[in-house]
Design a protein around this motif. Structure first.
Motif, PDB file in Angstrom:
ATOM      1  N   SER A   1       0.814  -1.187   0.000  1.00 20.79           N
ATOM      2  CA  SER A   1       0.000   0.000   0.000  1.00 20.79           C
ATOM      3  C   SER A   1       0.848   1.236   0.000  1.00 20.79           C
ATOM      4  CB  SER A   1      -0.858   0.033   1.228  1.00 20.79           C
ATOM      5  OG  SER A   1      -0.202   0.608   2.276  1.00 20.79           O
TER       6      SER A   1
ATOM      7  N   ARG B   1      -6.604  -1.627  -1.887  1.00 16.85           N
ATOM      8  CA  ARG B   1      -6.619  -0.459  -1.006  1.00 16.85           C
ATOM      9  C   ARG B   1      -7.945   0.281  -1.113  1.00 16.85           C
ATOM     10  NH1 ARG B   1      -5.070   4.448  -2.459  1.00 16.85           N
ATOM     11  NH2 ARG B   1      -3.829   3.690  -4.206  1.00 16.85           N
ATOM     12  N   LEU B   2      -8.369   0.521  -2.343  1.00 19.67           N
ATOM     13  CA  LEU B   2      -9.616   1.263  -2.533  1.00 19.67           C
ATOM     14  C   LEU B   2     -10.825   0.494  -1.998  1.00 19.67           C
ATOM     15  CD1 LEU B   2      -9.131   2.906  -6.045  1.00 19.67           C
ATOM     16  CD2 LEU B   2      -8.857   3.902  -3.772  1.00 19.67           C
TER      17      LEU B   2
ATOM     18  N   GLU C   1     -11.056  -0.978   0.553  1.00 15.92           N
ATOM     19  CA  GLU C   1     -11.214  -0.789   1.998  1.00 15.92           C
ATOM     20  C   GLU C   1     -12.053   0.431   2.328  1.00 15.92           C
ATOM     21  OE1 GLU C   1      -7.135  -1.396   3.345  1.00 15.92           O
ATOM     22  OE2 GLU C   1      -7.558  -3.444   2.682  1.00 15.92           O
ATOM     23  N   GLU C   2     -12.264   1.274   1.331  1.00 21.41           N
ATOM     24  CA  GLU C   2     -13.077   2.449   1.615  1.00 21.41           C
ATOM     25  C   GLU C   2     -14.340   2.550   0.791  1.00 21.41           C
ATOM     26  OE1 GLU C   2     -10.385   5.616  -0.329  1.00 21.41           O
ATOM     27  OE2 GLU C   2      -9.195   4.863   1.381  1.00 21.41           O
ATOM     28  N   ARG C   3     -14.369   1.888  -0.364  1.00 23.38           N
ATOM     29  CA  ARG C   3     -15.550   1.985  -1.225  1.00 23.38           C
ATOM     30  C   ARG C   3     -15.936   0.629  -1.782  1.00 23.38           C
ATOM     31  NH1 ARG C   3     -13.322   5.861  -5.698  1.00 23.38           N
ATOM     32  NH2 ARG C   3     -11.348   6.255  -4.628  1.00 23.38           N
ATOM     33  N   SER C   4     -17.132   0.541  -2.260  1.00 23.88           N
ATOM     34  CA  SER C   4     -17.588  -0.707  -2.858  1.00 23.88           C
ATOM     35  C   SER C   4     -17.052  -0.802  -4.283  1.00 23.88           C
ATOM     36  CB  SER C   4     -19.104  -0.755  -2.869  1.00 23.88           C
ATOM     37  OG  SER C   4     -19.600  -0.089  -4.001  1.00 23.88           O
TER      38      SER C   4
ATOM     39  N   ALA D   1     -11.968  -6.841   3.061  1.00 20.97           N
ATOM     40  CA  ALA D   1     -12.415  -5.967   1.969  1.00 20.97           C
ATOM     41  C   ALA D   1     -12.619  -6.778   0.699  1.00 20.97           C
ATOM     42  CB  ALA D   1     -11.400  -4.856   1.733  1.00 20.97           C
TER      43      ALA D   1
END
Lengths: 235, 235
Positions: free
Chosen positions: A18, A53-54, A56-59, A136
DNA sequence: GCAGCGTATCAACGCCGCGTCGGGATTGTC
DNA sequence: GACAATCCCGACGCGGCGTTGATACGCTGC
């Protein structure tokens, strides 16, 4: 070349670095050797790392091809040189996870006779561990199943394996007289494995009625045991 | 703009609102406000009907606003006169289903003492019945949950209700000595209700490891009973 | 009968995300 | 130094979404 249809090879490197995004284009001047080939592979895993990585914050749906490309330091059209679609990226991630899970699955349910409760506990623990370590990606898998036939097939394969293993174990226990007869072992296995999946999913997302992650085992294990043995303390 | 319509209004209700209004219960009533142009209402339900019909062949994502509009005999912009988005249409459909389910849920688990197995059986049967009767909508609900916060909240509400009812019933059984103590009743309820949901979903889609629809009851009921009573033949 | 308002409709627009095309740079090989 | 990979991207076309602005059709009241 990436082929989405089947299980394909995924870089072994852990993507978890990351490290930051958008830097893959560091010029570094022609200096040094081996600049040539590696670049491609690096880009590919940069894309995968960005995706993880993404996620982990968005669907998955909220992540665009552009996001992935930029995260890996390339333009959108270049992305298509590495993957045929963003779906393929998520699929690759899931594929990797599934491979890990398959490893853990092996021979877990072989020595049930020694201490059934402990062995089943280990089996559940292993599953929870693998998916919990990449939650995730696990969630993404569950979500794109609804959209992607490939994802559906991939997931089905995993479930199928677990169901088969579980059913075999139940039958073995019945054969040695440790578990009573009842509904077909496979049906029981399907229901129990499905329960795990759903409860795990809810627990990861934290949606409405969900179990706290730390309590998964102590709640699910007794259900498995009583469904299989008719008691929570099988001998 | 316009709220989503007189009948099953899909309010932008605040999340967590116990399942939602859907006070469409009074079809004849509703005379309260300004005379509502019938033509409009017809269009609205034409859209809903189209949505339900299309859901039987495609997933929500594969249905465009244009499909819904054309199906109802209007243009795309006109669609927006009736619903703020296609998501709202599906939400309205789900809302309707949920309301039906809520009705069935009531007082099912009140006389457990008389014949526990039979009562639990009826409860499960009822749930399966309601959702089985509108499987396309049920599936759509499960699918857009991943995308829509409103859908998530709505679904959570339903699950929450069932979990609460189930937990209460389990506690009652424990109190009268019919069921042994064990993991917290609510946790047990969460796991069991989740199992039902997942197994039902798989069964409807026919995905990989699934139970045949006719066998749902005979497989799930014993699991419920042994998880709650420690035996499949509670007295 | 006509002004006026609320209902209902749509052509046309702008936006965004996807996937493709065709040309350009870099590098390694003969 | 020519050739072929490999890698990269500007620019395009497509389709879906949601909005705007201009209408048309009642009905209500005067």
């Amino acid at each position: 070349m990436i082929s989405v249809g089947g299980a394909f090879i995924v870089p072994l490197m852990s993507p978890q670095g990351s490290g930051a995004a958008a830097d893959a284009a560091a010029p570094a001047a022609g200096r040094g050797r081996r600049a040539p080939r590696v670049s491609g592979e690096e880009r590919e895993s940069a894309i995968l790392a960005t995706a993880e990585r993404l996620l982990e914050e968005r669907s998955p749906q909220q992540i665009s091809v552009d996001d992935l490309a930029r995260g890996a330091g390339i333009s959108r059209p270049s992305f298509y040189f590495y993957f045929p679609s963003k779906e393929a990226v998520f699929l690759a991630l899931i594929d990797r996870l599934v491979a890990q899970a398959d490893e853990g699955r092996e021979q877990l349910l072989e020595h049930l006779a020694e201490d059934p409760a402990a062995r089943w506990r280990e089996a559940l623990e292993t599953i929870f561990g693998v998916f919990g370590a990449h939650r995730a990606v696990s969630l993404a898998g569950a979500e794109i199943r609804a959209v992607s036939p490939e994802a559906r097939a991939l997931w089905s394969g995993v479930m199928e394996q677990w169901v088969a293993d579980t059913a075999a174990a139940i039958e073995a226990e019945r054969a040695r007289g440790a578990a009573p007869a009842g509904v077909p072992a496979r049906d029981l296995a399907v229901a129990l494995v499905s329960m795990n999946e759903r409860v795990l999913y809810a627990s990861f997302t934290g949606e409405a009625p969900a179990l706290a992650e730390e309590r998964l085992l102590e709640v699910l294990l007794p259900i498995w045991l009583s469904a299989i043995y008719g008691t929570t303390e099988p001998g």
